[in-house]
Design a protein around this motif. Sequence first.
Motif, mmCIF file in Angstrom:
data_model
loop_
_atom_site.group_PDB
_atom_site.id
_atom_site.type_symbol
_atom_site.label_atom_id
_atom_site.label_comp_id
_atom_site.label_asym_id
_atom_site.label_seq_id
_atom_site.Cartn_x
_atom_site.Cartn_y
_atom_site.Cartn_z
ATOM 1 N N PHE A 156 0.832 -1.214 0.000
ATOM 2 C CA PHE A 156 0.000 0.000 0.000
ATOM 3 C C PHE A 156 0.862 1.257 0.000
ATOM 4 O O PHE A 156 2.084 1.179 -0.021
ATOM 5 N N HIS A 157 0.191 2.414 0.031
ATOM 6 C CA HIS A 157 0.890 3.702 -0.035
ATOM 7 C C HIS A 157 1.414 4.046 1.362
ATOM 8 O O HIS A 157 0.990 5.042 1.978
ATOM 9 N N ALA A 158 2.324 3.203 1.870
ATOM 10 C CA ALA A 158 2.756 3.334 3.270
ATOM 11 C C ALA A 158 3.376 4.703 3.548
ATOM 12 O O ALA A 158 3.118 5.303 4.600
ATOM 13 N N ALA A 184 -7.400 6.782 3.924
ATOM 14 C CA ALA A 184 -7.719 6.338 2.563
ATOM 15 C C ALA A 184 -6.880 7.150 1.589
ATOM 16 O O ALA A 184 -7.059 8.375 1.483
ATOM 17 N N HIS A 185 -5.926 6.490 0.927
ATOM 18 C CA HIS A 185 -5.115 7.152 -0.109
ATOM 19 C C HIS A 185 -5.824 6.950 -1.440
ATOM 20 O O HIS A 185 -5.983 5.815 -1.902
ATOM 21 N N LEU A 186 -6.244 8.070 -2.049
ATOM 22 C CA LEU A 186 -7.050 8.015 -3.273
ATOM 23 C C LEU A 186 -6.211 8.488 -4.454
ATOM 24 O O LEU A 186 -6.231 9.663 -4.831
ATOM 25 N N GLY A 187 -5.408 7.584 -5.005
ATOM 26 C CA GLY A 187 -4.542 7.939 -6.139
ATOM 27 C C GLY A 187 -4.886 7.079 -7.340
ATOM 28 O O GLY A 187 -6.033 6.651 -7.493
ATOM 29 N N GLY A 188 -3.876 6.823 -8.197
ATOM 30 C CA GLY A 188 -4.065 5.901 -9.319
ATOM 31 C C GLY A 188 -4.463 4.535 -8.774
ATOM 32 O O GLY A 188 -5.270 3.808 -9.353
ATOM 33 N N GLY A 189 -3.882 4.155 -7.643
ATOM 34 C CA GLY A 189 -4.320 3.007 -6.846
ATOM 35 C C GLY A 189 -4.957 3.552 -5.578
ATOM 36 O O GLY A 189 -4.704 4.700 -5.189
ATOM 37 N N ILE A 190 -5.795 2.739 -4.937
ATOM 38 C CA ILE A 190 -6.443 3.190 -3.690
ATOM 39 C C ILE A 190 -6.128 2.198 -2.582
ATOM 40 O O ILE A 190 -6.281 0.983 -2.760
ATOM 41 N N THR A 256 -10.555 6.251 -19.139
ATOM 42 C CA THR A 256 -9.551 7.209 -18.643
ATOM 43 C C THR A 256 -9.191 6.896 -17.193
ATOM 44 O O THR A 256 -10.034 6.397 -16.446
ATOM 45 N N ASN A 257 -7.922 7.194 -16.835
ATOM 46 C CA ASN A 257 -7.519 7.025 -15.430
ATOM 47 C C ASN A 257 -7.450 8.390 -14.734
ATOM 48 O O ASN A 257 -6.918 8.508 -13.642
ATOM 49 N N ASP A 258 -7.979 9.410 -15.407
ATOM 50 C CA ASP A 258 -7.863 10.772 -14.895
ATOM 51 C C ASP A 258 -9.188 11.203 -14.256
ATOM 52 O O ASP A 258 -10.195 11.405 -14.949
ATOM 53 N N GLY A 259 -9.181 11.338 -12.934
ATOM 54 C CA GLY A 259 -10.387 11.721 -12.209
ATOM 55 C C GLY A 259 -10.976 13.032 -12.733
ATOM 56 O O GLY A 259 -12.198 13.193 -12.801
ATOM 57 N N ARG A 260 -10.099 13.953 -13.154
ATOM 58 C CA ARG A 260 -10.593 15.257 -13.638
ATOM 59 C C ARG A 260 -11.386 15.102 -14.930
ATOM 60 O O ARG A 260 -12.375 15.782 -15.162
ATOM 61 N N GLU A 261 -10.937 14.154 -15.779
ATOM 62 C CA GLU A 261 -11.674 13.850 -17.016
ATOM 63 C C GLU A 261 -13.068 13.332 -16.687
ATOM 64 O O GLU A 261 -14.049 13.673 -17.330
ATOM 65 N N GLY A 306 -4.364 11.870 -1.246
ATOM 66 C CA GLY A 306 -4.147 11.459 -2.638
ATOM 67 C C GLY A 306 -4.821 12.435 -3.593
ATOM 68 O O GLY A 306 -5.564 13.341 -3.176
ATOM 69 N N GLY A 307 -4.560 12.272 -4.882
ATOM 70 C CA GLY A 307 -5.023 13.225 -5.903
ATOM 71 C C GLY A 307 -6.530 13.413 -5.932
ATOM 72 O O GLY A 307 -7.025 14.532 -6.091
ATOM 73 N N ILE A 308 -7.285 12.317 -5.779
ATOM 74 C CA ILE A 308 -8.746 12.428 -5.928
ATOM 75 C C ILE A 308 -9.373 13.164 -4.741
ATOM 76 O O ILE A 308 -10.493 13.658 -4.824
ATOM 77 N N ALA A 309 -8.617 13.286 -3.649
ATOM 78 C CA ALA A 309 -9.133 14.038 -2.495
ATOM 79 C C ALA A 309 -9.245 15.540 -2.807
ATOM 80 O O ALA A 309 -9.799 16.307 -2.018
ATOM 81 N N TYR A 310 -8.727 15.971 -3.978
ATOM 82 C CA TYR A 310 -8.953 17.363 -4.405
ATOM 83 C C TYR A 310 -10.402 17.576 -4.833
ATOM 84 O O TYR A 310 -10.884 18.700 -4.892
ATOM 85 N N ASP A 311 -11.100 16.474 -5.160
ATOM 86 C CA ASP A 311 -12.454 16.590 -5.698
ATOM 87 C C ASP A 311 -13.483 16.625 -4.558
ATOM 88 O O ASP A 311 -13.723 15.629 -3.882
HETATM 89 N N1 LIG Z 1 -9.211 17.871 -8.823
HETATM 90 C C1 LIG Z 1 -9.271 16.558 -9.078
HETATM 91 N N2 LIG Z 1 -10.458 15.943 -9.254
HETATM 92 C C2 LIG Z 1 -10.552 14.632 -9.507
HETATM 93 N N3 LIG Z 1 -9.476 13.824 -9.623
HETATM 94 C C3 LIG Z 1 -8.259 14.380 -9.466
HETATM 95 C C4 LIG Z 1 -8.089 15.753 -9.177
HETATM 96 N N4 LIG Z 1 -6.754 16.012 -9.070
HETATM 97 C C5 LIG Z 1 -6.124 14.827 -9.278
HETATM 98 N N5 LIG Z 1 -7.023 13.853 -9.518
HETATM 99 C C6 LIG Z 1 -6.804 12.434 -9.834
HETATM 100 O O1 LIG Z 1 -6.003 11.801 -8.851
HETATM 101 C C7 LIG Z 1 -5.403 10.657 -9.466
HETATM 102 C C8 LIG Z 1 -3.896 10.675 -9.202
HETATM 103 O O2 LIG Z 1 -3.663 10.760 -7.846
HETATM 104 P P1 LIG Z 1 -2.155 10.690 -7.281
HETATM 105 O O3 LIG Z 1 -1.353 11.766 -7.931
HETATM 106 O O4 LIG Z 1 -2.267 10.649 -5.801
HETATM 107 O O5 LIG Z 1 -1.771 9.276 -7.829
HETATM 108 P P2 LIG Z 1 -0.417 8.698 -8.406
HETATM 109 O O6 LIG Z 1 0.728 9.277 -7.632
HETATM 110 O O7 LIG Z 1 -0.427 8.828 -9.889
HETATM 111 O O8 LIG Z 1 -0.630 7.171 -8.067
HETATM 112 P P3 LIG Z 1 -0.533 6.503 -6.639
HETATM 113 O O9 LIG Z 1 -1.021 7.524 -5.663
HETATM 114 O O10 LIG Z 1 -1.416 5.288 -6.727
HETATM 115 O O11 LIG Z 1 0.924 6.155 -6.429
HETATM 116 C C9 LIG Z 1 -5.667 10.754 -10.953
HETATM 117 O O12 LIG Z 1 -6.779 9.962 -11.305
HETATM 118 C C10 LIG Z 1 -5.987 12.226 -11.088
HETATM 119 O O13 LIG Z 1 -6.744 12.488 -12.231
#
Ligand SMILES: Nc1ncnc2c1ncn2[C@@H]1O[C@H](COP(=O)(O)OP(=O)(O)OP(=O)(O)O)[C@@H](O)[C@H]1O
Length: 358
Positions: A156-158, A184-190, A256-261, A306-311
């Motif tokens: 995990f994202h230790a 909860a780390h919300l990135g490309g992986g969760i 897409t893997n992009d939450g913003r998309e 994590g990135g998705i926590a921006y949403d």
């Molecule tokens: N404002 C936003 N709204 C929705 N999703 C977002 C936003 N900003 C970033 N993301 C999404 O967060 C995700 C990436 O998160 P993060 O940068 O934490 O992951 P990573 O470093 O690529 O992968 P991991 O965290 O699994 O190692 C992508 O899906 C990105 O589109």
Amino acid sequence: MTEVYRILTINPGSTSTKIAIFDNEKPVMETTLRHPAEEINKFDKIFDQYEFRKNVILETLSENGINLTKLSAVVGRGGLLKPIQGGTYSVSDSMIADLKAGVLGEHASNLGGILASEIAKQLNIPAFIVDPVVVDEMDEVARISGMPELARKSIFHALNQKAVARRAAAEMGKSYEDINVIVAHLGGGISVGAHKNGRVIDVNNALDGEGPFSPERAGGLPVGDLAKMCFSGKYTLDDIKKKIKGQGGLVAYLGTNDGREVVKMIEEGNEKAALVYEAMAYQVAKEIGSCAAVLKGKVDAVILTGGIAYDKQFVKWISDRVSFISQVIVYPGEDEMIALAEGGLRVLRGEETARIYE
Ligand SMILES: Nc1ncnc2c1ncn2[C@@H]1O[C@H](COP(=O)(O)OP(=O)(O)OP(=O)(O)O)[C@@H](O)[C@H]1O
Ligand SMILES: CCCC(=O)O
């Protein structure tokens, strides 16, 4: 006068290498070196990228006028090693051998320790890794999967999970060892971890078919149907692995893997996108609920990072379902670079002894 340690931190990701220089906790330089697909896909294995990434790092440091001889230590993100306890580890020959061999698999972070060691060796300074993805502090009871051949694994994202848990503890005026939190780390992986008094006693394996689905991973699946798929003759092992990791989750449903998309698709009225995206939040909330049971309801905070926590909408979907458990703290993005520097500093200052990887 307090001593100033200058630290180089290196965090290799699948499409980028983040580097930073810190004077103690103060960032002096921080940059993300992007590696376009056509450049990185030339290499067969992760380790084959080593020379390429090292050269880009050294060129960038030189362009930024960084005098390497002033460095006190180099700290890299640790990779798929054998399971170990959290903390700061000295990079050793046996660690390098395991990172090169990819004992637990291929992951960009396998290069973190190798790059740190190579740069540090030239300068005769120490190299460390901190809280690699294989940190394993799980309770014995959490390892039982239900099939004796398949023990559950802690991957995990230790680094970020522990960094934000420490940050929350500091904001509560307590130490990490004094609190229970769910991160909860919300990135490309969760990954969703139950942190009990400084140990992550249960967490989903974020790389391999456990927990919530994520932007590019399938998460936990109906296993009977998965087994039928595997033996249908339509797929190779490699196809199935890609469906689980890389081409699962949002990628599989929405391309897409992009939450913003995805947010944009929803704003444009795409109902399927709205359902799938909310389902991802629903699964995260459910996983947080199981961690609350693991911690017997004694939870000082639920932390979303994590990135998705921006949403804000995604955060609201989760908060609406879990705020009965505890306060919800949101730290969007990640604290990985400073967490690497702090791990190195704790050892340089003698606050912690560097652990040895056996
Ligand atoms: N404002 C936003 N709204 C929705 N999703 C977002 C936003 N900003 C970033 N993301 C999404 O967060 C995700 C990436 O998160 P993060 O940068 O934490 O992951 P990573 O470093 O690529 O992968 P991991 O965290 O699994 O190692 C992508 O899906 C990105 O589109
Ligand atoms: C599981 C740890 C890091 C990642 O998502 O790749």
